[in-house]
Enzyme design. Structure first.
Site, PDB file in Angstrom:
ATOM      1  N   LYS A  13       0.822  -1.216   0.000  1.00  0.00           N
ATOM      2  CA  LYS A  13       0.000   0.000   0.000  1.00  0.00           C
ATOM      3  C   LYS A  13       0.857   1.268   0.000  1.00  0.00           C
ATOM      4  CE  LYS A  13      -2.412  -0.670   3.743  1.00  0.00           C
ATOM      5  NZ  LYS A  13      -1.792  -1.927   4.212  1.00  0.00           N
ATOM      6  N   ARG A  88      -9.171   1.440  10.160  1.00  0.00           N
ATOM      7  CA  ARG A  88      -8.603   0.122  10.432  1.00  0.00           C
ATOM      8  C   ARG A  88      -9.586  -0.762  11.191  1.00  0.00           C
ATOM      9  NH1 ARG A  88      -2.942   0.700   9.196  1.00  0.00           N
ATOM     10  NH2 ARG A  88      -1.719  -0.932  10.145  1.00  0.00           N
ATOM     11  N   ARG A 127      11.208  -6.576   3.997  1.00  0.00           N
ATOM     12  CA  ARG A 127      11.267  -5.151   4.340  1.00  0.00           C
ATOM     13  C   ARG A 127      11.949  -4.953   5.692  1.00  0.00           C
ATOM     14  NH1 ARG A 127       5.556  -2.369   4.543  1.00  0.00           N
ATOM     15  NH2 ARG A 127       5.494  -3.255   6.624  1.00  0.00           N
ATOM     16  N   ARG A 133      12.428  -1.916  10.562  1.00  0.00           N
ATOM     17  CA  ARG A 133      11.267  -1.469  11.350  1.00  0.00           C
ATOM     18  C   ARG A 133      11.080  -2.379  12.551  1.00  0.00           C
ATOM     19  NH1 ARG A 133       5.864   0.039   7.993  1.00  0.00           N
ATOM     20  NH2 ARG A 133       4.918  -0.951   9.807  1.00  0.00           N
ATOM     21  N   ARG A 144       0.090  -8.681  13.299  1.00  0.00           N
ATOM     22  CA  ARG A 144      -0.474  -7.631  12.438  1.00  0.00           C
ATOM     23  C   ARG A 144      -1.397  -8.230  11.376  1.00  0.00           C
ATOM     24  NH1 ARG A 144       4.544  -4.982  10.360  1.00  0.00           N
ATOM     25  NH2 ARG A 144       3.173  -3.567   9.241  1.00  0.00           N
TER      26      ARG A 144
HETATM   27  P1  AMP Z   1       1.164   0.705   9.127  1.00  0.00           P
HETATM   28  O1  AMP Z   1       2.419   1.408   8.722  1.00  0.00           O
HETATM   29  O2  AMP Z   1      -0.064   1.254   8.438  1.00  0.00           O
HETATM   30  O3  AMP Z   1       1.263  -0.787   8.991  1.00  0.00           O
HETATM   31  O4  AMP Z   1       0.940   1.007  10.684  1.00  0.00           O
HETATM   32  C1  AMP Z   1       1.906   0.627  11.637  1.00  0.00           C
HETATM   33  C2  AMP Z   1       1.249   0.507  13.010  1.00  0.00           C
HETATM   34  O5  AMP Z   1       0.689   1.773  13.372  1.00  0.00           O
HETATM   35  C3  AMP Z   1       0.105  -0.483  13.091  1.00  0.00           C
HETATM   36  O6  AMP Z   1       0.548  -1.800  13.307  1.00  0.00           O
HETATM   37  C4  AMP Z   1      -0.674   0.066  14.280  1.00  0.00           C
HETATM   38  O7  AMP Z   1      -0.030  -0.235  15.498  1.00  0.00           O
HETATM   39  C5  AMP Z   1      -0.538   1.576  14.068  1.00  0.00           C
HETATM   40  N1  AMP Z   1      -1.648   2.100  13.235  1.00  0.00           N
HETATM   41  C6  AMP Z   1      -1.565   2.584  11.966  1.00  0.00           C
HETATM   42  N2  AMP Z   1      -2.763   2.985  11.525  1.00  0.00           N
HETATM   43  C7  AMP Z   1      -3.629   2.764  12.550  1.00  0.00           C
HETATM   44  C8  AMP Z   1      -5.020   2.958  12.723  1.00  0.00           C
HETATM   45  N3  AMP Z   1      -5.786   3.465  11.739  1.00  0.00           N
HETATM   46  N4  AMP Z   1      -5.565   2.615  13.906  1.00  0.00           N
HETATM   47  C9  AMP Z   1      -4.829   2.103  14.896  1.00  0.00           C
HETATM   48  N5  AMP Z   1      -3.511   1.870  14.800  1.00  0.00           N
HETATM   49  C10 AMP Z   1      -2.904   2.201  13.639  1.00  0.00           C
END
Ligand code: AMP
Length: 192
Positions: A13, A88, A127, A133, A144
């Protein structure tokens, strides 16, 4: 255009989002990027969010929603945006509906990036090796993916019922996936 990117971790994404926002001239609103910036900047939000992120759990809605809607209130998001990583869960989707309704706005499309669990796991661990990360370890990745299945995947049906979901096959070369996404969005843009 007001767009949402939906898809499990590792579906690409973020990479595709960067290309889409460039082509359509809309801001990229990524909750993952915003949260990581807060963690790195040592803000109160970052301190509260970090433990959830390190486990691969969702950060509480009360923290995330305010951050997103503040961002969407910015001038550059007035005529469109690409939401990446938000909503989410169904409560976040309901809050987004309320935010848009109050302003007389609506979503144009939800692009759903699709890939098999094997491809996802492989991509995320790759990654992790490249970017380091802290939430890309095997155990956290598994969580996740699980969180996506239980909390986020139900949004697909919710938006599909509104006729907003467009599937994009996320397997293959990055450029090919981009072409598939552009094909969908160019059609929408032309129809607007
Ligand atoms: P991402 O980079 O989108 O995979 O987000 C990394 C982490 O940020 C996720 O595993 C969550 O812990 C947190 N996170 C990102 N977006 C959200 C959201 N909309 N609601 C809650 N936690 C989020």
């Amino acid at each position: 255009m007001r767009l949402i990117l939906l898809g499990p971790p590792g579906a690409g994404k973020g990479t595709q989002a960067a290309r889409i926002v460039e082509r359509y001239g809309i801001p990229h609103v990524s909750t993952g990027i915003l949260l990581r910036a807060n963690v790195q900047g040592g803000t109160e939000l970052g301190r509260e969010a970090q433990a959830y992120m390190d486990r691969g759990d969702l950060v509480p809605d009360s923290l995330v929603n305010r951050m997103v809607f503040d961002r969407l209130d910015s001038d550059d998001a007035r005529d469109g945006f690409l939401l990446d990583g938000f909503p989410r869960n169904p409560d976040q989707a309901a809050e987004l509906d309320r935010y848009l309704d109050e302003r007389g706005l609506s979503l144009d499309a939800v692009l759903r990036f699709d890939a098999s669990p094997d491809v996802l796991q492989e991509r995320i661990l790759g990654r992790a090796r490249e970017e380091g990360r802290s939430d890309d370890t095997e155990e956290v990745v598994r969580n996740r993916l699980q969180v996506y299945t239980t909390q986020t995947a139900p949004l697909e049906a919710l938006y599909a019922a509104r006729g907003l979901v467009y599937q994009v096959d996320a397997v293959g070369e990055i450029d090919d996936v981009t072409e598939r996404a552009f094909a969908v969005l160019d059609d929408l843009d032309g129809a607007a």
